[in-house]
Motif scaffolding. Structure first.
Motif, PDB file in Angstrom:
ATOM      1  N   PHE A 159      -1.706   8.562 -11.691  1.00 44.17           N
ATOM      2  CA  PHE A 159      -3.349   7.824 -11.650  1.00 44.17           C
ATOM      3  C   PHE A 159      -4.567   8.784 -11.500  1.00 44.17           C
ATOM      4  N   ASP A 160      -5.669   8.324 -11.948  1.00 44.85           N
ATOM      5  CA  ASP A 160      -6.559   9.509 -11.958  1.00 44.85           C
ATOM      6  C   ASP A 160      -7.486   7.891 -12.071  1.00 44.85           C
ATOM      7  N   GLY A 161      -7.868   7.880 -11.122  1.00 46.03           N
ATOM      8  CA  GLY A 161      -9.271   6.783 -10.309  1.00 46.03           C
ATOM      9  C   GLY A 161      -8.890   5.995  -9.869  1.00 46.03           C
ATOM     10  N   LEU A 162      -8.971   4.748 -10.278  1.00 47.07           N
ATOM     11  CA  LEU A 162      -9.182   3.076  -8.991  1.00 47.07           C
ATOM     12  C   LEU A 162      -9.790   1.910 -10.050  1.00 47.07           C
ATOM     13  N   TYR A 163      -8.949   0.693  -9.776  1.00 44.09           N
ATOM     14  CA  TYR A 163      -9.138  -0.150 -10.303  1.00 44.09           C
ATOM     15  C   TYR A 163      -9.871  -1.533  -9.365  1.00 44.09           C
ATOM     16  N   LEU A 164     -10.482  -1.722  -8.783  1.00 45.46           N
ATOM     17  CA  LEU A 164     -10.878  -1.886  -7.376  1.00 45.46           C
ATOM     18  C   LEU A 164     -10.385  -3.540  -7.761  1.00 45.46           C
ATOM     19  N   SER A 184     -10.501   0.283   3.045  1.00 43.49           N
ATOM     20  CA  SER A 184     -11.767   1.348   3.592  1.00 43.49           C
ATOM     21  C   SER A 184     -12.129   2.188   2.605  1.00 43.49           C
ATOM     22  N   PRO A 185     -13.636   2.882   3.643  1.00 45.03           N
ATOM     23  CA  PRO A 185     -14.364   2.792   2.317  1.00 45.03           C
ATOM     24  C   PRO A 185     -14.374   4.352   1.726  1.00 45.03           C
ATOM     25  N   GLU A 186     -12.849   4.935   1.998  1.00 47.88           N
ATOM     26  CA  GLU A 186     -12.619   5.976   0.615  1.00 47.88           C
ATOM     27  C   GLU A 186     -11.991   5.554  -0.361  1.00 47.88           C
ATOM     28  N   ARG A 187     -11.742   4.423  -0.530  1.00 47.88           N
ATOM     29  CA  ARG A 187     -11.254   3.823  -2.194  1.00 47.88           C
ATOM     30  C   ARG A 187     -12.974   3.714  -2.911  1.00 47.88           C
ATOM     31  N   LEU A 188     -14.394   4.136  -2.003  1.00 50.16           N
ATOM     32  CA  LEU A 188     -15.165   3.894  -3.297  1.00 50.16           C
ATOM     33  C   LEU A 188     -14.964   5.663  -4.231  1.00 50.16           C
ATOM     34  N   ASP A 189     -14.993   6.273  -3.155  1.00 52.46           N
ATOM     35  CA  ASP A 189     -14.957   7.921  -3.358  1.00 52.46           C
ATOM     36  C   ASP A 189     -14.271   7.784  -4.743  1.00 52.46           C
ATOM     37  N   GLU A 190     -12.684   6.525  -4.694  1.00 55.92           N
ATOM     38  CA  GLU A 190     -11.834   7.424  -5.701  1.00 55.92           C
ATOM     39  C   GLU A 190     -11.654   7.025  -6.789  1.00 55.92           C
ATOM     40  N   ALA A 191     -13.164   5.478  -6.897  1.00 56.69           N
ATOM     41  CA  ALA A 191     -13.337   4.622  -7.661  1.00 56.69           C
ATOM     42  C   ALA A 191     -14.570   4.656  -8.439  1.00 56.69           C
ATOM     43  N   PHE A 192     -14.967   5.630  -8.046  1.00 61.95           N
ATOM     44  CA  PHE A 192     -16.749   6.003  -8.565  1.00 61.95           C
ATOM     45  C   PHE A 192     -16.619   7.474  -8.913  1.00 61.95           C
ATOM     46  N   PRO A 193     -17.859   7.886  -9.177  1.00 61.31           N
ATOM     47  CA  PRO A 193     -18.004   9.708  -9.112  1.00 61.31           C
ATOM     48  C   PRO A 193     -19.348   9.599  -8.814  1.00 61.31           C
ATOM     49  N   PRO A 194     -18.845  10.521  -7.762  1.00 62.99           N
ATOM     50  CA  PRO A 194     -20.216  11.142  -7.299  1.00 62.99           C
ATOM     51  C   PRO A 194     -21.768  10.631  -7.596  1.00 62.99           C
ATOM     52  N   PRO A 195     -22.144  10.652  -8.899  1.00 61.61           N
ATOM     53  CA  PRO A 195     -24.032  10.350  -9.192  1.00 61.61           C
ATOM     54  C   PRO A 195     -23.442   8.050  -9.691  1.00 61.61           C
ATOM     55  N   VAL A 196     -22.292   7.992  -9.600  1.00 62.43           N
ATOM     56  CA  VAL A 196     -22.155   6.734  -9.970  1.00 62.43           C
ATOM     57  C   VAL A 196     -23.036   5.896  -8.404  1.00 62.43           C
ATOM     58  N   LEU A 197     -21.584   6.770  -7.490  1.00 62.95           N
ATOM     59  CA  LEU A 197     -22.057   5.437  -5.945  1.00 62.95           C
ATOM     60  C   LEU A 197     -23.296   6.374  -5.359  1.00 62.95           C
ATOM     61  N   ASP A 198     -23.569   7.573  -5.581  1.00 69.08           N
ATOM     62  CA  ASP A 198     -25.273   7.415  -5.195  1.00 69.08           C
ATOM     63  C   ASP A 198     -26.031   6.579  -5.665  1.00 69.08           C
ATOM     64  N   ARG A 199     -25.794   6.535  -6.633  1.00 66.24           N
ATOM     65  CA  ARG A 199     -27.316   5.383  -7.518  1.00 66.24           C
ATOM     66  C   ARG A 199     -27.060   3.514  -7.670  1.00 66.24           C
ATOM     67  N   LEU A 200     -25.147   3.688  -7.104  1.00 67.07           N
ATOM     68  CA  LEU A 200     -25.028   2.716  -6.163  1.00 67.07           C
ATOM     69  C   LEU A 200     -25.656   1.913  -4.479  1.00 67.07           C
ATOM     70  N   ARG A 201     -25.420   3.129  -4.058  1.00 69.44           N
ATOM     71  CA  ARG A 201     -26.373   3.149  -2.699  1.00 69.44           C
ATOM     72  C   ARG A 201     -28.059   2.601  -3.079  1.00 69.44           C
ATOM     73  N   SER A 219       1.150  -1.094  -0.076  1.00 72.13           N
ATOM     74  CA  SER A 219      -0.018   0.320   0.129  1.00 72.13           C
ATOM     75  C   SER A 219       1.000   1.378  -0.162  1.00 72.13           C
ATOM     76  N   ALA A 220       1.553   1.001   0.166  1.00 73.42           N
ATOM     77  CA  ALA A 220       2.357   2.539   0.881  1.00 73.42           C
ATOM     78  C   ALA A 220       3.498   2.773  -0.277  1.00 73.42           C
ATOM     79  N   ARG A 221       3.560   1.573  -1.243  1.00 69.46           N
ATOM     80  CA  ARG A 221       4.550   1.649  -2.383  1.00 69.46           C
ATOM     81  C   ARG A 221       3.087   2.832  -3.366  1.00 69.46           C
ATOM     82  N   TRP A 222       2.229   1.657  -3.816  1.00 67.83           N
ATOM     83  CA  TRP A 222       0.877   2.554  -4.383  1.00 67.83           C
ATOM     84  C   TRP A 222       0.781   3.849  -3.969  1.00 67.83           C
ATOM     85  N   ARG A 223       1.346   4.376  -2.727  1.00 68.44           N
ATOM     86  CA  ARG A 223       0.347   5.588  -2.338  1.00 68.44           C
ATOM     87  C   ARG A 223       1.853   6.310  -3.690  1.00 68.44           C
ATOM     88  N   GLU A 224       2.637   6.200  -3.345  1.00 71.10           N
ATOM     89  CA  GLU A 224       3.988   6.993  -3.703  1.00 71.10           C
ATOM     90  C   GLU A 224       4.111   6.961  -4.932  1.00 71.10           C
TER      91      GLU A 224
END
Length: 86
Positions: free
Chosen positions: A19-24, A31-48, A9-14
């Motif tokens: 990078f832009d975005g995230l591949y889960l 951690s829950p914060e990764r979801l915010d990086e993986a999905f744009p807000p409208p998509v995450l709202d729809r998933l919820r 994880s430390a290496r990835w943070r470096e």
């Protein structure tokens, strides 16, 4: 890929600023914060919203959990009572 998730994880943070975005599927930090990086807000709202409708008890919560939306989202029971379809 590593004997220590912390080291990996430390290496990835470096490298994160490259990078832009995230591949889960390749993410080790769940951690829950990764979801915010993986999905744009409208998509995450729809998933919820979908999670609240189809899994309100959060039975399917392994891996990257998407918690059900807040109570103000329409429920399956309310939709059934109003006669609306999904």
């Amino acid at each position: 890929m590593s004997s220590s998730d912390d080291r990996l994880s430390a290496r990835w943070r470096e490298l994160g600023h490259h990078f832009d975005g995230l591949y889960l599927s390749f993410e080790t930090d769940r951690s829950p914060e990764r979801l915010d990086e993986a999905f744009p807000p409208p998509v995450l709202d729809r998933l919820r919203s979908l999670k609240r409708r189809y899994d309100p008890t959060n039975l399917f919560r392994d891996n990257f959990n998407i918690a059900p939306a807040a109570e103000d989202a329409p429920s399956v029971a309310a939709d059934a009572a109003s006669g609306s379809a999904a």
